[in-house]
Design a protein around this motif. Structure first.
Motif, PDB file in Angstrom:
ATOM      1  N   MET A 275       0.853  -1.181   0.000  1.00 52.29           N
ATOM      2  CA  MET A 275       0.000   0.000   0.000  1.00 52.29           C
ATOM      3  C   MET A 275       0.895   1.238   0.000  1.00 52.29           C
ATOM      4  O   MET A 275       1.729   1.414   0.870  1.00 52.29           O
ATOM      5  N   ALA A 276       0.732   2.090  -1.002  1.00 53.98           N
ATOM      6  CA  ALA A 276       1.478   3.340  -1.066  1.00 53.98           C
ATOM      7  C   ALA A 276       0.595   4.470  -0.549  1.00 53.98           C
ATOM      8  O   ALA A 276      -0.574   4.574  -0.925  1.00 53.98           O
ATOM      9  N   ARG A 277       1.160   5.302   0.307  1.00 58.96           N
ATOM     10  CA  ARG A 277       0.400   6.401   0.925  1.00 58.96           C
ATOM     11  C   ARG A 277       1.006   7.737   0.521  1.00 58.96           C
ATOM     12  O   ARG A 277       2.218   7.903   0.528  1.00 58.96           O
ATOM     13  N   ALA A 278       0.126   8.677   0.188  1.00 59.85           N
ATOM     14  CA  ALA A 278       0.544  10.040  -0.154  1.00 59.85           C
ATOM     15  C   ALA A 278      -0.012  11.021   0.863  1.00 59.85           C
ATOM     16  O   ALA A 278      -1.074  10.799   1.456  1.00 59.85           O
ATOM     17  N   LEU A 279       0.707  12.107   1.037  1.00 52.58           N
ATOM     18  CA  LEU A 279       0.227  13.255   1.795  1.00 52.58           C
ATOM     19  C   LEU A 279      -0.225  14.288   0.776  1.00 52.58           C
ATOM     20  O   LEU A 279       0.569  14.704  -0.074  1.00 52.58           O
ATOM     21  N   ILE A 280      -1.498  14.670   0.829  1.00 50.50           N
ATOM     22  CA  ILE A 280      -2.008  15.717  -0.049  1.00 50.50           C
ATOM     23  C   ILE A 280      -2.128  16.998   0.779  1.00 50.50           C
ATOM     24  O   ILE A 280      -2.900  17.063   1.733  1.00 50.50           O
ATOM     25  N   VAL A 281      -1.342  17.988   0.401  1.00 49.46           N
ATOM     26  CA  VAL A 281      -1.304  19.283   1.089  1.00 49.46           C
ATOM     27  C   VAL A 281      -2.169  20.241   0.281  1.00 49.46           C
ATOM     28  O   VAL A 281      -1.778  20.704  -0.783  1.00 49.46           O
ATOM     29  N   VAL A 282      -3.356  20.522   0.786  1.00 49.70           N
ATOM     30  CA  VAL A 282      -4.355  21.294   0.056  1.00 49.70           C
ATOM     31  C   VAL A 282      -4.217  22.788   0.343  1.00 49.70           C
ATOM     32  O   VAL A 282      -4.415  23.235   1.474  1.00 49.70           O
ATOM     33  N   ASP A 283      -3.839  23.543  -0.683  1.00 49.58           N
ATOM     34  CA  ASP A 283      -3.941  25.005  -0.701  1.00 49.58           C
ATOM     35  C   ASP A 283      -3.332  25.722   0.509  1.00 49.58           C
ATOM     36  O   ASP A 283      -3.897  26.706   0.998  1.00 49.58           O
ATOM     37  N   VAL A 284      -2.188  25.260   0.980  1.00 51.01           N
ATOM     38  CA  VAL A 284      -1.505  25.978   2.052  1.00 51.01           C
ATOM     39  C   VAL A 284      -0.695  27.085   1.374  1.00 51.01           C
ATOM     40  O   VAL A 284       0.499  26.973   1.135  1.00 51.01           O
ATOM     41  N   GLN A 285      -1.429  28.130   1.020  1.00 51.48           N
ATOM     42  CA  GLN A 285      -0.916  29.249   0.231  1.00 51.48           C
ATOM     43  C   GLN A 285      -0.989  30.537   1.039  1.00 51.48           C
ATOM     44  O   GLN A 285      -1.810  30.667   1.952  1.00 51.48           O
TER      45      GLN A 285
ATOM     46  N   VAL B  49      -4.441  17.188   4.290  1.00 53.97           N
ATOM     47  CA  VAL B  49      -4.249  18.284   5.235  1.00 53.97           C
ATOM     48  C   VAL B  49      -4.409  19.592   4.478  1.00 53.97           C
ATOM     49  O   VAL B  49      -4.386  19.606   3.244  1.00 53.97           O
ATOM     50  N   GLY B  50      -4.564  20.713   5.185  1.00 56.42           N
ATOM     51  CA  GLY B  50      -4.535  22.001   4.508  1.00 56.42           C
ATOM     52  C   GLY B  50      -5.662  22.947   4.846  1.00 56.42           C
ATOM     53  O   GLY B  50      -6.286  22.873   5.901  1.00 56.42           O
ATOM     54  N   ILE B  51      -5.930  23.830   3.889  1.00 55.49           N
ATOM     55  CA  ILE B  51      -6.850  24.946   4.064  1.00 55.49           C
ATOM     56  C   ILE B  51      -7.799  24.990   2.867  1.00 55.49           C
ATOM     57  O   ILE B  51      -7.348  24.854   1.734  1.00 55.49           O
ATOM     58  N   ALA B  52      -9.014  25.191   3.035  1.00 55.40           N
ATOM     59  CA  ALA B  52      -9.791  25.291   4.246  1.00 55.40           C
ATOM     60  C   ALA B  52     -10.592  24.004   4.422  1.00 55.40           C
ATOM     61  O   ALA B  52     -11.108  23.442   3.458  1.00 55.40           O
ATOM     62  N   THR B  53     -10.698  23.580   5.665  1.00 54.28           N
ATOM     63  CA  THR B  53     -11.385  22.343   6.003  1.00 54.28           C
ATOM     64  C   THR B  53     -12.749  22.274   5.339  1.00 54.28           C
ATOM     65  O   THR B  53     -13.150  21.229   4.806  1.00 54.28           O
ATOM     66  N   ASP B  54     -13.481  23.372   5.366  1.00 51.97           N
ATOM     67  CA  ASP B  54     -14.877  23.397   4.929  1.00 51.97           C
ATOM     68  C   ASP B  54     -15.049  23.655   3.436  1.00 51.97           C
ATOM     69  O   ASP B  54     -16.183  23.718   2.951  1.00 51.97           O
TER      70      ASP B  54
ATOM     71  N   THR C 130       1.253  35.567  -8.499  1.00 54.77           N
ATOM     72  CA  THR C 130       1.419  36.544  -7.418  1.00 54.77           C
ATOM     73  C   THR C 130       1.943  35.855  -6.161  1.00 54.77           C
ATOM     74  O   THR C 130       1.785  34.634  -5.995  1.00 54.77           O
ATOM     75  N   PRO C 131       2.537  36.621  -5.243  1.00 55.54           N
ATOM     76  CA  PRO C 131       3.006  36.025  -3.984  1.00 55.54           C
ATOM     77  C   PRO C 131       1.880  35.342  -3.203  1.00 55.54           C
ATOM     78  O   PRO C 131       2.122  34.339  -2.531  1.00 55.54           O
ATOM     79  N   GLY C 132       0.674  35.854  -3.285  1.00 55.88           N
ATOM     80  CA  GLY C 132      -0.443  35.243  -2.566  1.00 55.88           C
ATOM     81  C   GLY C 132      -0.760  33.836  -3.024  1.00 55.88           C
ATOM     82  O   GLY C 132      -1.291  33.028  -2.266  1.00 55.88           O
ATOM     83  N   ALA C 133      -0.455  33.510  -4.262  1.00 55.15           N
ATOM     84  CA  ALA C 133      -0.734  32.182  -4.806  1.00 55.15           C
ATOM     85  C   ALA C 133       0.348  31.166  -4.471  1.00 55.15           C
ATOM     86  O   ALA C 133       0.154  29.959  -4.657  1.00 55.15           O
ATOM     87  N   GLU C 134       1.477  31.636  -3.968  1.00 59.54           N
ATOM     88  CA  GLU C 134       2.595  30.729  -3.688  1.00 59.54           C
ATOM     89  C   GLU C 134       2.326  29.874  -2.448  1.00 59.54           C
ATOM     90  O   GLU C 134       1.629  30.297  -1.523  1.00 59.54           O
ATOM     91  N   VAL C 135       2.915  28.696  -2.428  1.00 56.83           N
ATOM     92  CA  VAL C 135       2.858  27.831  -1.259  1.00 56.83           C
ATOM     93  C   VAL C 135       3.565  28.545  -0.103  1.00 56.83           C
ATOM     94  O   VAL C 135       4.604  29.192  -0.298  1.00 56.83           O
ATOM     95  N   HIS C 136       2.989  28.447   1.087  1.00 57.82           N
ATOM     96  CA  HIS C 136       3.555  29.072   2.286  1.00 57.82           C
ATOM     97  C   HIS C 136       5.030  28.704   2.417  1.00 57.82           C
ATOM     98  O   HIS C 136       5.440  27.558   2.161  1.00 57.82           O
ATOM     99  N   ALA C 137       5.841  29.663   2.825  1.00 59.13           N
ATOM    100  CA  ALA C 137       7.294  29.487   2.884  1.00 59.13           C
ATOM    101  C   ALA C 137       7.720  28.301   3.745  1.00 59.13           C
ATOM    102  O   ALA C 137       8.672  27.587   3.397  1.00 59.13           O
ATOM    103  N   ASP C 138       7.047  28.050   4.866  1.00 58.71           N
ATOM    104  CA  ASP C 138       7.423  26.918   5.726  1.00 58.71           C
ATOM    105  C   ASP C 138       7.238  25.595   4.993  1.00 58.71           C
ATOM    106  O   ASP C 138       8.079  24.697   5.077  1.00 58.71           O
ATOM    107  N   VAL C 139       6.121  25.476   4.278  1.00 62.17           N
ATOM    108  CA  VAL C 139       5.853  24.251   3.523  1.00 62.17           C
ATOM    109  C   VAL C 139       6.828  24.133   2.356  1.00 62.17           C
ATOM    110  O   VAL C 139       7.382  23.057   2.099  1.00 62.17           O
TER     111      VAL C 139
END
Length: 188
Positions: free
Chosen positions: A1-11, A136-141, A76-85
């Motif tokens: 079983m291969a598992r991936a982490l999907i990081v949703v829109d942490v921008q 994981v990520g933003i926004a839950t809802d 734009t900078p707003g569309a970029e992935v957060h610097a920590d990520v």
């Protein structure tokens, strides 16, 4: 079983101070970065809103349900992935992929996105042999919910790591979590 982490829109635009900043966004970014640093995934995939001209998705009088202020404008900078990520992704030895969504229309699910070669998220996951995902990520809802539901509908074993998500509003976040549970998405 291969598992991936999907990081949703942490921008940047979805973290505090961004065009559509969600309370807790920076904390999610730090937590996701730490999760990436821990390793253990066969693939890490980021999704990004990458709006060129999304039509009625943007509005000068948004209702914050179907229409939104200008956000995550392509290039734009707003569309970029957060610097920590971004730093965690650059430092990992795990395979990393990215998909962008919403260029010319609203797109909430990462499964509506494509990578630089035009391959959709389902194809990216299939090519890596992934049959289980942690979301994981933003926004839950909104985008986390849509991505997790589409993963589950595709027959992928799906878990949302709730502590690594942030929602827009308590009521819609709770409704999203209830729906995910109903659709047999694991919440941890």
């Amino acid at each position: 079983m291969a598992r991936a982490l999907i990081v949703v829109d942490v921008q940047n635009d979805f973290c505090e101070g961004g065009a559509l900043g969600v309370e807790g966004g920076h904390d999610v970014a730090r937590g996701v970065a730490a999760r990436i640093a821990e390793g253990g995934y066969d693939l890490v995939v980021t999704t990004q809103d990458w709006h060129v001209d999304p039509g009625t998705h943007w509005s000068t009088t948004p209702d914050f349900l179907d229409t939104w202020p200008v956000h995550c404008e392509a290039g734009t900078p707003g569309a970029e992935v957060h610097a920590d990520v971004a730093a965690a992704l650059a430092a990992t030895d795990m395979p990393v992929a990215g998909v962008r969504k919403g260029a010319y229309e609203a797109a909430y699910s990462g499964f509506e996105g494509v990578d630089a070669d035009g391959t959709g998220l389902a194809g990216v996951l299939a090519a890596a042999g992934v049959d289980a995902v942690d979301v994981v990520g933003i926004a839950t809802d909104h985008c986390v919910r849509a991505t997790a539901l589409d993963a589950r509908a595709a027959g992928i074993d799906t878990t949302v790591l709730v502590g690594l998500t942030a929602g827009v509003a308590p009521e819609t976040t709770q409704a999203a979590l209830d729906l995910l549970r109903e659709k047999e998405v694991r919440l941890v």
